[in-house]
Design an enzyme around this catalytic site. Structure first.
Site, PDB file in Angstrom:
ATOM      1  N   CYS A 226       0.885  -1.178   0.000  1.00 34.47           N
ATOM      2  CA  CYS A 226       0.000   0.000   0.000  1.00 34.47           C
ATOM      3  C   CYS A 226       0.914   1.217   0.000  1.00 34.47           C
ATOM      4  O   CYS A 226       0.863   2.059   0.889  1.00 34.47           O
ATOM      5  CB  CYS A 226      -0.909   0.014   1.225  1.00 34.47           C
ATOM      6  SG  CYS A 226      -1.830  -1.514   1.501  1.00 34.47           S
ATOM      7  N   ALA A 227       1.752   1.315  -1.011  1.00 34.36           N
ATOM      8  CA  ALA A 227       2.894   2.231  -0.988  1.00 34.36           C
ATOM      9  C   ALA A 227       2.512   3.703  -1.046  1.00 34.36           C
ATOM     10  O   ALA A 227       3.231   4.555  -0.523  1.00 34.36           O
ATOM     11  CB  ALA A 227       3.843   1.899  -2.137  1.00 34.36           C
ATOM     12  N   GLY A 230       5.006   6.672  -1.403  1.00 38.59           N
ATOM     13  CA  GLY A 230       6.248   5.948  -1.201  1.00 38.59           C
ATOM     14  C   GLY A 230       7.204   6.369  -0.116  1.00 38.59           C
ATOM     15  O   GLY A 230       8.371   5.967  -0.123  1.00 38.59           O
ATOM     16  N   GLY A 231       6.744   7.134   0.869  1.00 44.53           N
ATOM     17  CA  GLY A 231       7.634   7.540   1.957  1.00 44.53           C
ATOM     18  C   GLY A 231       8.304   6.368   2.657  1.00 44.53           C
ATOM     19  O   GLY A 231       9.503   6.394   2.946  1.00 44.53           O
ATOM     20  N   LYS A 232       7.537   5.324   2.898  1.00 43.66           N
ATOM     21  CA  LYS A 232       8.088   4.157   3.606  1.00 43.66           C
ATOM     22  C   LYS A 232       8.931   3.292   2.674  1.00 43.66           C
ATOM     23  O   LYS A 232       9.910   2.674   3.102  1.00 43.66           O
ATOM     24  CB  LYS A 232       6.962   3.368   4.268  1.00 43.66           C
ATOM     25  CG  LYS A 232       6.282   4.175   5.384  1.00 43.66           C
ATOM     26  CD  LYS A 232       5.091   3.472   5.986  1.00 43.66           C
ATOM     27  CE  LYS A 232       4.416   4.361   7.019  1.00 43.66           C
ATOM     28  NZ  LYS A 232       3.683   5.493   6.409  1.00 43.66           N
ATOM     29  N   ASP A 250       0.443  -0.102  -5.478  1.00 40.81           N
ATOM     30  CA  ASP A 250      -0.693   0.715  -5.060  1.00 40.81           C
ATOM     31  C   ASP A 250      -1.793   0.609  -6.109  1.00 40.81           C
ATOM     32  O   ASP A 250      -1.534   0.212  -7.253  1.00 40.81           O
ATOM     33  CB  ASP A 250      -0.286   2.182  -4.877  1.00 40.81           C
ATOM     34  CG  ASP A 250      -1.236   2.911  -3.932  1.00 40.81           C
ATOM     35  OD1 ASP A 250      -1.032   2.846  -2.705  1.00 40.81           O
ATOM     36  OD2 ASP A 250      -2.212   3.526  -4.416  1.00 40.81           O
ATOM     37  N   ASP A 295       0.682  -1.057   5.017  1.00 41.18           N
ATOM     38  CA  ASP A 295       0.335   0.215   5.660  1.00 41.18           C
ATOM     39  C   ASP A 295      -1.036   0.615   5.124  1.00 41.18           C
ATOM     40  O   ASP A 295      -1.155   1.364   4.161  1.00 41.18           O
ATOM     41  CB  ASP A 295       1.396   1.265   5.336  1.00 41.18           C
ATOM     42  CG  ASP A 295       1.187   2.558   6.097  1.00 41.18           C
ATOM     43  OD1 ASP A 295       0.809   2.492   7.282  1.00 41.18           O
ATOM     44  OD2 ASP A 295       1.384   3.632   5.501  1.00 41.18           O
ATOM     45  N   CYS A 348      -2.295   4.733  10.543  1.00 37.34           N
ATOM     46  CA  CYS A 348      -2.088   6.011  11.247  1.00 37.34           C
ATOM     47  C   CYS A 348      -3.357   6.321  12.045  1.00 37.34           C
ATOM     48  O   CYS A 348      -3.857   7.429  12.059  1.00 37.34           O
ATOM     49  CB  CYS A 348      -1.724   7.134  10.281  1.00 37.34           C
ATOM     50  SG  CYS A 348      -2.898   7.394   8.939  1.00 37.34           S
TER      51      CYS A 348
END
Length: 395
Positions: A226-227, A230-232, A250, A295, A348
């Site tokens: 679930c990019a 793409g921060g992670k 995604d 995520d 989150c």
């Protein structure tokens, strides 16, 4: 403090789009700043702070103002709360500020004082308990810190801190995450040459813990399913020292296009993007990943500091639907993990129904196949955004 009518008008226009047209605050501000390049840093700061502050406390301010629709009255209530004299403009001349003071004395509801819709307040209170929710709701009304993640593919954290200092950006360490630097004074770092050269990303300290939690190693095959933008994925690439392979997936192609640009800037060369078009996209990767990051979409209750408009867009019905999607993703996407591999399920959100309860249900359904190694909840009252993460092993 001297107020300028064109800036006050801009604040009210932004609020109209956010509160009445349900647009996203960051996008609204981005557009208004792009349309007005003549505004300096101080003008932008005033507009952004006022928009976020009023969005955050909209219900409270509208009760004091005696109107949910008059942005002029609500802005006046905001100024009075900040201890700023109303300007001598025709729009404000007839306003009796004593009415604001009288209205404040009559407020007894915690949901109004903390500025949440009753429905969302009651739902979160039921999930977390009255005292815990009140504590977190209060914390969520504070301004989010600006935290950077040193891109260790290009620079060490101490060297980044030094270069930022030379550029007039003071930072301090935080013990929350290993590559995190926190800004001492809020600044727009996106215009910095150091950002443009890919030396850092802006990423909350709590969010940085999620990639760390997955415990990746160079040379592994890792799927970030679930990019998003793409921060992670970028963080995982740094943790893997650009060795091995990250498949960033995604359902939204534009997010993956954005990730490609970010990866190039960060010199993260081991990331491959793949659009999830249907179940086949998942089936092709069955039993292939050493590590899997899920995520998942969530209520966003952990990041209300950063996105205060979440309060006004999220309802219990939306959260319940999101929970169904979360469980579907966890059930279906977990098949991409090979035996002996590890997955992290993260949100989150700070609500147990989206977090521990989802993992518990999944483990009960997959008894003997998956086991929980550890989990962690970071609460907004700890100073950063709120997150949940669970590390599971496939036996």
């Amino acid at each position: 403090m001297k107020l300028f009518k064109n800036l006050v008008d801009a604040v009210q226009d932004c609020l109209k789009q956010i509160m009445f047209e349900k647009k996203y605050s960051d996008k609204v501000l981005e557009r208004v700043f792009k349309s007005n390049p003549q505004w300096g840093a101080r003008d932008r700061k005033f507009i952004a702070e006022a928009v976020y502050d009023i969005t955050r406390h909209f219900r409270y301010l509208s009760v004091i103002a005696g109107s949910e629709r008059s942005l002029n009255m609500i802005f006046a209530a905001y100024l009075v709360e900040k201890g700023i004299a109303l300007p001598d403009w025709p729009d404000f001349k007839s306003i009796n500020t004593q009415l604001f003071t009288d209205a404040k004395k009559r407020i007894t509801s915690a949901a109004i004082l903390q500025s949440y819709p009753d429905e969302l307040w009651n739902y979160c209170e039921k999930e977390l308990g009255a005292e815990k929710w009140k504590k977190e709701a209060t914390a969520l009304n504070s301004e989010a810190k600006v935290v950077l993640r040193a891109n260790t593919l290009k620079i060490s954290k101490p060297n980044l801190a030094s270069k930022l200092k030379d550029a007039g950006i003071e930072t301090e360490n935080t013990s929350m995450a290993q590559d995190a630097l926190q800004l001492c004074i809020r600044k727009n770092v996106f215009s910095s040459e150091l950002f443009k050269e890919g030396f850092f990303e802006v990423q909350d300290a709590g969010s940085q813990l999620i990639a760390e939690f997955l415990n990746v190693e160079p040379g592994q095959k890792v799927i970030d399913a679930c990019a998003g933008a793409g921060g992670k994925s970028l963080h995982l690439a740094a943790l893997m020292k650009n060795k091995g392979k990250i498949i960033a997936m995604d359902v939204e192609e534009w997010k993956l296009e954005n990730l490609k640009k970010r990866a190039k800037r960060a010199s993260a060369f081991n990331i491959e993007t793949r659009l999830i078009e249907n179940n086949k996209s998942i089936k092709q990767l069955e039993n292939s990943a050493d590590r899997l990051l899920l995520d998942v979409p969530c209520s966003g209750t952990g990041v209300i500091k950063r996105n205060p408009d979440t309060k006004w867009k999220t309802t219990p019905e939306i959260i319940e639907k999101t929970k169904e999607l979360q469980y579907k993703i966890l059930s279906e996407y977990s098949t991409m993990l090979k035996s002996g591999g590890f997955l992290v399920y993260s949100t989150c959100s700070i609500l147990p129904g989206e977090n521990e309860m989802q993992v518990k249900k999944f483990l009960e359904t997959n008894s003997g196949v998956f086991s929980l190694i550890k989990d962690k909840t970071i609460y907004p009252s700890e100073g950063y955004d709120g997150f949940y993460m669970a590390l599971l092993k496939k036996n």
